[in-house]
Design a protein around this motif. Structure first.
Motif, PDB file in Angstrom:
ATOM      1  N   SER A  93       0.832  -1.207   0.000  1.00  0.00           N
ATOM      2  CA  SER A  93       0.000   0.000   0.000  1.00  0.00           C
ATOM      3  C   SER A  93       0.864   1.253   0.000  1.00  0.00           C
ATOM      4  CB  SER A  93      -0.924   0.002   1.229  1.00  0.00           C
ATOM      5  OG  SER A  93      -1.796  -1.093   1.215  1.00  0.00           O
ATOM      6  N   SER A 103      -7.807   1.343   5.085  1.00  0.00           N
ATOM      7  CA  SER A 103      -7.562  -0.040   5.490  1.00  0.00           C
ATOM      8  C   SER A 103      -8.638  -0.499   6.462  1.00  0.00           C
ATOM      9  CB  SER A 103      -6.180  -0.170   6.139  1.00  0.00           C
ATOM     10  OG  SER A 103      -5.934  -1.483   6.564  1.00  0.00           O
ATOM     11  N   HIS A 153      -8.996  -4.157   7.102  1.00  0.00           N
ATOM     12  CA  HIS A 153      -8.776  -5.583   7.347  1.00  0.00           C
ATOM     13  C   HIS A 153      -7.881  -5.768   8.559  1.00  0.00           C
ATOM     14  CE1 HIS A 153      -5.173  -4.418   5.060  1.00  0.00           C
ATOM     15  NE2 HIS A 153      -4.570  -5.395   5.703  1.00  0.00           N
ATOM     16  N   LEU A 193      -3.495 -10.576  -2.781  1.00  0.00           N
ATOM     17  CA  LEU A 193      -4.016  -9.210  -2.854  1.00  0.00           C
ATOM     18  C   LEU A 193      -2.910  -8.201  -3.128  1.00  0.00           C
ATOM     19  CD1 LEU A 193      -6.672  -9.204   0.013  1.00  0.00           C
ATOM     20  CD2 LEU A 193      -7.027  -9.468  -2.433  1.00  0.00           C
ATOM     21  N   THR A 216      -9.519  -1.642   1.605  1.00  0.00           N
ATOM     22  CA  THR A 216      -9.534  -3.053   1.996  1.00  0.00           C
ATOM     23  C   THR A 216     -10.593  -3.257   3.073  1.00  0.00           C
ATOM     24  OG1 THR A 216      -7.872  -2.805   3.744  1.00  0.00           O
ATOM     25  CG2 THR A 216      -7.068  -3.259   1.524  1.00  0.00           C
ATOM     26  N   LEU A 269     -10.340  -6.289  -1.613  1.00  0.00           N
ATOM     27  CA  LEU A 269      -9.516  -5.156  -2.034  1.00  0.00           C
ATOM     28  C   LEU A 269     -10.214  -4.477  -3.202  1.00  0.00           C
ATOM     29  CD1 LEU A 269      -6.809  -3.495  -2.315  1.00  0.00           C
ATOM     30  CD2 LEU A 269      -6.077  -5.306  -3.888  1.00  0.00           C
TER      31      LEU A 269
END
Length: 703
Positions: free
Chosen positions: A227, A245, A247, A258, A282, A291
């Protein structure tokens, strides 16, 4: 309620224990206060005994404390005439000392006193159950509070243990896969024989490939480096980037898939070049990690799903799906979803939460028994049905914390609490305590207080309509409410602490793996690339310049030995990089590759902390020059001010198509950000420029 502050969970746990103890005693204080005008001696004796019992709750659970609470309890009950229910707190102290057989004599004395006062067997059973139940509740919340404090105190120890275990696992893998390769390279180079160069090159290529594969595997648990790399690439291309984000890491194999999708999707956005904004999101739900990469590029959208055709099969092979296309707002979206990797951690199975759970079920059973004692015989059957429904709702929605249909469950609970209150007898008021305790846990505190106050008011009015003291009914319900809230809140606090500890351990493991991947890339990757370069040069010089050929082979031996030392140090902690040595090494490696290099600012004294970070940036920049470009000229410039140190590495080997800067630059971007620095990379007036800037810390400035 979140977990904040270094001591807030233990303090909250202790407060809940005291609240339960105070609830058990409060009714007796109120009754004693009402006796003071008519019988001051008895009233004041009971109040003093209650306050002494509560004060002793602040002392450690010892034999003297147990004995003192028993003496105070019986002093209030026998001569002063307090309700035998006051003995619940001393019975809890007996349980905490592990003297379970002593409970029987105390209950026997309780029954004897109650029999003397009344000839009702039902009332005697009711009071014995009340004392036993109160003691068990106090025992349960006290042990849960102690367990919560222990879980909180061991959070850093558990995280450190997780890191140590992961470090040993990493070290075992590195020793097996990479150490043997470096050892073979060093042994071949030590022969000082040009005839071994072919075998040496084969081993060097294999070891370098293994190093990169190992680093990729170590990074696979986290999307963070990819990322960061994607954000840097998008910004260098003038595209506004936003990363959201949602996750939980580590991701395991899902992270590898991913990360590849993210890299290819972002590279496609940059390559097409007409996007102005790109959003990377995500998420994780229902066992799937998703994603989404969304951009406003028109030509990117025109490419359609062809952009990622090569990845679709890989995503499907991992059990996931990949889709790409236009959204309703005209933006182009790439979405990948893969199964989340189950955590390898074993669930915590401590005896304290299990024991508290059993005791809470006993609380519900005792509630049923006490309620049925006063239900008319003709209504026993419907009362049993209603009690079964109430207990089921309590277990499913309050104990197990089920979220689906929870609002409807609370409404049903309230209806079954208030509707039969007139018909089911005086002890049915305890169901109001179960309801209000559950409301305190389920609702936000300000709203819960208002709703609970309203529910208690309705319960008091219904009790008054039946000829019962409204105040007494409300107090009894409030006591049950605080007991239920204390047990449920403590159980949730323990779960929150365990989840926080697991999250901390996961984050520590991810950090350790990323550190190992970064050091593996920075140290061994650079060294092996230099070994390959020098071995190739030695092979070309084998016939034309034997002396220089042997000199290069000696350099290979030195670099291999250095690589072995770095590999051994890699799992023992971060290695300090000397920036002056890095500048000299970078210039020598570039010169060996026939790249004319100009170094500016080599005379500057860069502090060790800053040099360690910028040295890793320099290694990555030089590795990229050798691996990805056709550069003939390079420039390395170091400048320093009181506020920051700036490193620029540029070369003239930039091609027409500029791809992703790679995971190495992404990892360094993250590393610089941790120290408050920035890193940019991209084309600059026909050259490729990598620029890193790091603020000087106060510690650096003092050196």
């Amino acid at each position: 309620m979140g977990i904040t502050g270094s001591d807030s969970p233990p303090r909250l746990a202790r407060g809940l224990v005291f609240a339960v103890a105070a609830a058990l005693v409060s009714v007796h204080v109120f009754k004693a206060a009402s006796r003071i005008p008519g019988d001051p001696a008895a009233g004041l004796t009971i109040v003093a005994a209650c306050l002494a019992i509560l004060a002793l709750e602040f002392r450690p659970a010892t034999w003297p404390r147990m004995a003192a609470q028993l003496v105070c309890g019986f002093a209030a009950v026998v001569p002063a005439g307090a309700s035998v229910g006051l003995l619940a707190v001393p019975v809890g102290a007996v349980f905490l000392q592990g003297l379970w057989p002593l409970v029987l004599p105390v209950l026997g004395a309780t029954a004897w006193v109650q029999v003397v006062r009344t000839d009702s067997v039902r009332d005697t059973v009711d009071m014995c159950v009340t004392v036993l139940l109160g003691g068990m509740v106090l025992y349960a919340v006290t042990t849960l509070a102690a367990f919560a404090a222990r879980v909180h105190e061991t959070r850093l120890t558990l995280a450190a243990a997780a890191v140590t275990t992961e470090r040993l696992r990493i070290a075992e893998g590195l020793d097996t896969d990479l150490s043997s390769g470096l050892g073979r390279i060093r042994e071949l180079a030590a022969k000082q024989d040009p005839d071994v160069l072919d075998g040496l090159l084969t081993d060097a290529r294999a070891t370098l490939a293994a190093t990169r594969a190992t680093a990729a595997d170590l990074r696979s648990l986290s999307l963070t480096p990819e990322s960061a790399s994607a954000r840097a690439l998008l910004r260098s291309a003038g595209i506004e980037a936003e990363v959201v984000s949602g996750h939980t890491e580590p991701l395991g194999p899902a992270g590898t898939v991913l990360a590849t999708v993210l890299r290819e999707a972002v590279t496609a956005v940059v390559r097409v070049g007409d996007a102005r904004r790109c959003l990377i999101v995500t998420g994780e739900a229902a066992g799937q990690v998703t994603l989404r990469v969304v951009s406003d590029g028109v030509r990117t959208a025109a490419l359609g799903t062809d952009v990622l055709d090569g990845l679709a099969e890989r995503v499907r092979a991992s059990g996931g799906r990949l889709a790409a296309g236009l959204e309703a707002d005209g933006r182009f979206a790439v979405e990948a979803s893969v199964p989340a990797t189950p955590s390898a951690a074993e669930p915590v199975d401590a005896p304290e939460p299990r024991r508290a759970g059993v005791l809470y079920y006993l609380l519900l059973a005792a509630f049923c028994v006490r309620t049925l004692l006063y239900v008319p015989a003709a209504l026993i059957a419907p009362a049993l049905v209603v009690l079964a429904v109430l207990c089921t709702l309590q277990v499913v929605y309050s104990v197990r914390d089920e979220k689906r249909h929870s609002e409807a469950a609370l409404v049903l609970f309230a209806a079954l609490t208030f509707a039969p209150m007139h018909a089911f007898g005086q002890n049915w008021i305890a169901s109001l305590g179960l309801l209000t305790g559950s409301l305190l846990v389920a609702l936000p505190l300000p709203l819960a207080v208002l709703v609970v106050a309203a529910a208690l008011g309705v319960g008091g009015l219904l009790a008054a309509a039946d000829g019962t003291s409204a105040l007494s009914a409300v107090l009894n319900a409030l006591v049950t409410c605080l007991i239920v809230y204390g047990m449920l809140r403590l159980a949730r606090l323990v779960r929150e602490l365990q989840q926080a500890n697991e999250g901390l351990a996961r984050a520590a493991v991810v950090g350790e793996r990323l550190r190992a991947a970064r050091d593996l890339h920075d140290l061994l990757g650079h060294g092996l690339a230099a070994i390959l370069l020098k071995a190739e040069l030695a092979r070309r010089l084998r016939a034309s310049d034997p002396e220089r050929c042997l000199a290069e082979i000696r350099d290979v031996e030195r670099l291999a030995a250095q690589g072995e030392r770095e590999l051994r140090a890699l799992t023992g902690g971060p290695r300090e990089l000397s920036f002056g040595d890095e500048l000299a090494s970078a210039a020598a490696v570039l010169a060996a590759a026939d790249v004319a290099v100009e170094v500016e600012g080599e005379e500057l004294s860069v502090p060790p902390d800053t040099g360690a970070v910028l040295g890793a940036v320099l290694r990555e920049a030089v590795t990229n020059v050798l691996r990805h470009s056709t550069a003939r000229h390079a420039r390395i410039a170091v400048t320093a001010t009181d506020a920051a140190v700036r490193l620029e590495v540029e070369n003239d080997g930039v091609g027409a198509d500029v791809g992703s800067p790679g995971s190495g630059v992404g990892g360094l971007t993250l590393r610089l950000a941790e120290h408050g620095g920035t890193l940019t990379a991209g084309p600059d007036d026909g050259w490729y420029l990598l620029c890193a800037e790091l603020p000087q810390s106060s510690r650096d400035q003092r050196q």
